[in-house]
Design a protein around this motif. Structure first.
Motif, PDB file in Angstrom:
ATOM      1  N   SER A 108      -4.309 -11.224 -18.213  1.00 37.97           N
ATOM      2  CA  SER A 108      -5.227 -11.289 -19.343  1.00 37.97           C
ATOM      3  C   SER A 108      -5.307 -12.710 -19.863  1.00 37.97           C
ATOM      4  N   ARG A 109      -6.356 -12.984 -20.630  1.00 37.78           N
ATOM      5  CA  ARG A 109      -6.481 -14.288 -21.268  1.00 37.78           C
ATOM      6  C   ARG A 109      -5.370 -14.515 -22.295  1.00 37.78           C
ATOM      7  N   SER A 144      -8.203 -19.972 -21.910  1.00 39.07           N
ATOM      8  CA  SER A 144      -7.976 -18.622 -22.438  1.00 39.07           C
ATOM      9  C   SER A 144      -8.864 -18.350 -23.646  1.00 39.07           C
ATOM     10  N   PRO A 185     -13.379 -19.679 -21.677  1.00 38.59           N
ATOM     11  CA  PRO A 185     -13.412 -20.058 -20.253  1.00 38.59           C
ATOM     12  C   PRO A 185     -14.628 -20.882 -19.863  1.00 38.59           C
ATOM     13  N   ARG A 186     -15.758 -20.630 -20.492  1.00 38.18           N
ATOM     14  CA  ARG A 186     -16.992 -21.301 -20.083  1.00 38.18           C
ATOM     15  C   ARG A 186     -17.010 -22.785 -20.436  1.00 38.18           C
ATOM     16  N   MET A 207      -7.779 -17.591 -11.837  1.00 36.31           N
ATOM     17  CA  MET A 207      -8.730 -16.568 -12.262  1.00 36.31           C
ATOM     18  C   MET A 207      -8.055 -15.604 -13.235  1.00 36.31           C
ATOM     19  N   PRO A 249      -9.025 -12.197 -15.940  1.00 33.16           N
ATOM     20  CA  PRO A 249     -10.061 -11.253 -16.375  1.00 33.16           C
ATOM     21  C   PRO A 249     -10.754 -11.725 -17.652  1.00 33.16           C
ATOM     22  N   GLN A 250     -12.062 -11.553 -17.700  1.00 31.93           N
ATOM     23  CA  GLN A 250     -12.843 -11.998 -18.860  1.00 31.93           C
ATOM     24  C   GLN A 250     -12.469 -11.240 -20.124  1.00 31.93           C
ATOM     25  N   TRP A 251     -12.184  -9.953 -19.985  1.00 29.00           N
ATOM     26  CA  TRP A 251     -11.858  -9.111 -21.128  1.00 29.00           C
ATOM     27  C   TRP A 251     -10.523  -8.422 -20.909  1.00 29.00           C
ATOM     28  N   GLY A 286     -10.432 -10.474 -24.784  1.00 23.84           N
ATOM     29  CA  GLY A 286     -10.269 -11.866 -25.184  1.00 23.84           C
ATOM     30  C   GLY A 286      -8.963 -12.098 -25.916  1.00 23.84           C
TER      31      GLY A 286
END
Length: 213
Positions: A14-15, A122, A125-126, A166, A168-170, A172
């Motif tokens: 996770s982030r 974290s 990310p963008r 890498m 996971p995006q969610w 947050g």
């Protein structure tokens, strides 16, 4: 500090986990260095004689000036309370605290796979790639005017700065960790020195080479 460049091989779930990886080391190093600094700075002595041009002169981060002011106000700075830190010969243990602060600041640089880069990735990310590039661009003039070593760090971030594990995006990062991110920024402000070694900028080196010819 180069340990922050070690690639993480195990999957990060996770982030929030990535953020914890990024913030844990700097907090540990910062807390220990602050304790050592407050225990040792008052043991430092007035500088006599003045350092020669060949001696290494350290550029002190904001935390040193804050500690000096607080210790002086509490009457714990003894013979250096009335002196600016530029006229103080640091106790060897205070120099060790400086090393810890320097390492903390390097790790907190917001780019690449440094701890600061993990935190940026974290949280957002963008923007990690953009922030890494901005950090690299900022280090180049700092190398020219303050410390040549920033060129090395710019190159290291240029090599590793665009890659990241890498994650996971969610979900947050939660609110409590965002407050820790603010503390991380505060640590960077307190420990960072544009010129950690005085009189060692690229311009200074060029002048010395020309003068020696």
């Amino acid at each position: 500090p180069l340990g922050a460049f070690i690639r993480i091989r195990s999957p990060i779930r996770s982030r929030s986990a990535l953020f914890d990886i990024g913030i844990a080391g700097p907090i540990a190093g910062f807390v220990v260095s602050v304790i050592v600094l407050f225990l040792s700075l008052g043991l430092s002595q007035p500088m006599v004689p003045m350092p020669s041009a060949e001696s290494i002169q350290l550029g002190l981060p904001l935390i040193f000036y804050s500690a000096h002011g607080l210790l002086s106000a509490l009457g714990m700075a003894h013979g250096i309370a009335a002196l600016p830190l530029s006229q103080v010969e640091l106790h060897p243990v205070a120099v060790a605290a400086w090393v810890g602060m320097f390492a903390t600041a390097l790790n907190l640089l917001p780019g690449g796979q440094l701890d600061g880069g993990h935190m940026v990735f974290s949280l957002a990310p963008r923007v990690h790639r953009l922030v890494s590039r901005v950090t690299i661009l900022a280090l180049i003039p700092m190398a020219i005017y303050f410390w040549t070593g920033w060129l090395l760090w710019a190159a290291l971030l240029g090599v590793s700065g665009m890659r990241h594990p890498m994650v996971p995006q969610w979900p947050g990062v939660d609110g409590s960790r965002r407050w820790l991110a603010v503390f991380g920024l505060l640590m960077l402000v307190l420990t960072f020195s544009p010129a950690p070694f005085l009189h060692s900028s690229l311009l200074t080196m060029i002048r010395e080479v020309r003068a020696g010819q």
